[in-house]
Scaffold this motif. Structure first.
Motif, PDB file in Angstrom:
ATOM      1  N   ASP A 147       2.290   1.727  -3.491  1.00 55.85           N
ATOM      2  CA  ASP A 147       1.325   2.253  -4.441  1.00 55.85           C
ATOM      3  C   ASP A 147       1.076   3.739  -4.221  1.00 55.85           C
ATOM      4  O   ASP A 147       1.005   4.526  -5.167  1.00 55.85           O
ATOM      5  CB  ASP A 147       0.011   1.478  -4.328  1.00 55.85           C
ATOM      6  N   THR A 148       0.966   4.120  -2.939  1.00 55.90           N
ATOM      7  CA  THR A 148       0.739   5.538  -2.645  1.00 55.90           C
ATOM      8  C   THR A 148       1.935   6.372  -3.079  1.00 55.90           C
ATOM      9  O   THR A 148       1.783   7.469  -3.626  1.00 55.90           O
ATOM     10  CB  THR A 148       0.494   5.714  -1.147  1.00 55.90           C
ATOM     11  N   HIS A 149       3.140   5.855  -2.852  1.00 56.42           N
ATOM     12  CA  HIS A 149       4.349   6.603  -3.239  1.00 56.42           C
ATOM     13  C   HIS A 149       4.430   6.743  -4.744  1.00 56.42           C
ATOM     14  O   HIS A 149       4.801   7.817  -5.259  1.00 56.42           O
ATOM     15  CB  HIS A 149       5.581   5.860  -2.687  1.00 56.42           C
ATOM     16  N   GLN A 150       4.085   5.674  -5.493  1.00 58.88           N
ATOM     17  CA  GLN A 150       4.173   5.730  -6.954  1.00 58.88           C
ATOM     18  C   GLN A 150       3.116   6.664  -7.506  1.00 58.88           C
ATOM     19  O   GLN A 150       3.355   7.395  -8.472  1.00 58.88           O
ATOM     20  CB  GLN A 150       4.013   4.313  -7.523  1.00 58.88           C
ATOM     21  N   ALA A 151       1.932   6.655  -6.848  1.00 58.35           N
ATOM     22  CA  ALA A 151       0.881   7.558  -7.332  1.00 58.35           C
ATOM     23  C   ALA A 151       1.225   9.015  -7.044  1.00 58.35           C
ATOM     24  O   ALA A 151       0.827   9.913  -7.799  1.00 58.35           O
ATOM     25  CB  ALA A 151      -0.456   7.169  -6.690  1.00 58.35           C
ATOM     26  N   THR A 152       1.915   9.216  -6.004  1.00 61.24           N
ATOM     27  CA  THR A 152       2.237  10.604  -5.638  1.00 61.24           C
ATOM     28  C   THR A 152       3.443  11.122  -6.402  1.00 61.24           C
ATOM     29  O   THR A 152       3.433  12.251  -6.918  1.00 61.24           O
ATOM     30  CB  THR A 152       2.513  10.679  -4.133  1.00 61.24           C
ATOM     31  N   THR A 153       4.472  10.323  -6.487  1.00 62.80           N
ATOM     32  CA  THR A 153       5.727  10.795  -7.085  1.00 62.80           C
ATOM     33  C   THR A 153       5.889  10.350  -8.521  1.00 62.80           C
ATOM     34  O   THR A 153       6.720  10.888  -9.252  1.00 62.80           O
ATOM     35  CB  THR A 153       6.917  10.281  -6.244  1.00 62.80           C
ATOM     36  N   GLY A 154       5.219   9.306  -8.905  1.00 62.63           N
ATOM     37  CA  GLY A 154       5.359   8.798 -10.259  1.00 62.63           C
ATOM     38  C   GLY A 154       6.514   7.854 -10.416  1.00 62.63           C
ATOM     39  O   GLY A 154       6.817   7.420 -11.524  1.00 62.63           O
ATOM     40  N   SER A 155       7.173   7.497  -9.358  1.00 62.07           N
ATOM     41  CA  SER A 155       8.302   6.555  -9.397  1.00 62.07           C
ATOM     42  C   SER A 155       8.101   5.490  -8.344  1.00 62.07           C
ATOM     43  O   SER A 155       7.383   5.682  -7.352  1.00 62.07           O
ATOM     44  CB  SER A 155       9.623   7.280  -9.156  1.00 62.07           C
ATOM     45  N   ARG A 156       8.781   4.383  -8.580  1.00 61.11           N
ATOM     46  CA  ARG A 156       8.658   3.275  -7.626  1.00 61.11           C
ATOM     47  C   ARG A 156       9.423   3.632  -6.346  1.00 61.11           C
ATOM     48  O   ARG A 156      10.414   4.358  -6.355  1.00 61.11           O
ATOM     49  CB  ARG A 156       9.201   1.996  -8.245  1.00 61.11           C
ATOM     50  N   LYS A 176       0.842  -1.203   0.000  1.00 61.08           N
ATOM     51  CA  LYS A 176       0.000   0.000   0.000  1.00 61.08           C
ATOM     52  C   LYS A 176       0.876   1.251   0.000  1.00 61.08           C
ATOM     53  O   LYS A 176       0.597   2.230  -0.695  1.00 61.08           O
ATOM     54  CB  LYS A 176      -0.911  -0.014   1.213  1.00 61.08           C
TER      55      LYS A 176
END
Length: 230
Positions: free
Chosen positions: A196-205, A193
């Motif tokens: 996913d939140t980090h990728q949605a926010t920053t656009g990177s894994r 989770k």
């Protein structure tokens, strides 16, 4: 009580004293001293002689005692010589009458000075008690310094070089891989989770360091979770 021993010296002293006493008495009577006064003169002369003699024997500084002893001796000898026919006892000169009349005062002065003259004060060396010099304290032996003998280390024996063939034939040990850390399922779901939140926010894994900071887990466990999320 000591007994008096009668010998020739004591008899001679009694005879000499009696004759001198008689001569002094006769001279004093011829000089106008009659009655008991003529008998007192010999006693006065002899007492001054005894006092001067005692002072001479008991005092170191006896110059005054010697002077009064000579005066009393001159009075006694003068009386003895004068009564031997050298002086007319019926016609005594005036100067001799003056000497005989002034003798009591002179004898009293001499006896007083002999008896009451101050004694010489003892010096400090005489009064100070003699004390033995303190013995020197035994000297303690000087401590011998500890001497440590250090032996030089013996050189290690040199081993013969290994043959080149043996070095090449020996394989290098393979690195031991650390066992993968077991990730609990609940922790893995929570990490997914966060990823996913980090990728949605920053656009990177999300990387391992960020995941470890978010979860608060050790680095090996964060690496294992990151590998499973890939």
């Amino acid at each position: 009580m000591s007994r008096i021993r009668i010998d020739a010296v004591l008899i001679q002293a009694v005879i000499a004293g009696a004759l001198s006493f008689a001569h002094l008495h006769d001279l004093a009577a011829a000089a106008g001293q009659d009655g008991w006064k003529a008998w007192a003169y010999p006693i006065s002369v002899d007492l001054l002689l005894v006092a001067a003699w005692r002072r001479m024997r008991t005092t170191a500084d006896n110059r005054a005692a010697w002077a009064w002893f000579i005066i009393a001796l001159a009075a006694s000898l003068g009386a003895n010589v004068a009564t031997a026919g050298l002086l007319n006892l019926n016609d005594v000169p005036a100067w001799l009458r003056i000497l005989v009349a002034g003798w009591p005062a002179l004898a009293f002065l001499g006896g007083t000075l002999l008896v009451h003259s101050p004694q010489a004060a003892p010096t400090e060396t005489e009064t100070a008690p003699v004390t033995a010099a303190p013995l020197p304290a035994p000297s303690e032996p000087e401590p011998v310094p500890d001497v440590t003998v250090e032996r030089a280390p013996e050189p290690a024996p040199e081993l013969p070089p290994a043959p080149a063939s043996e070095e090449a034939a020996t394989p290098a040990p393979a690195p031991v891989s650390a066992p993968a850390a077991a990730v609990p399922p609940a922790l893995l779901d929570h990490a997914r989770k966060l990823a996913d939140t980090h990728q949605a926010t920053t656009g990177s894994r999300i990387d391992s360091a960020t995941l470890r900071a978010r979860l608060g887990v050790p680095a090996p466990l964060a690496d294992a979770i990151t590998a499973q999320l890939a």
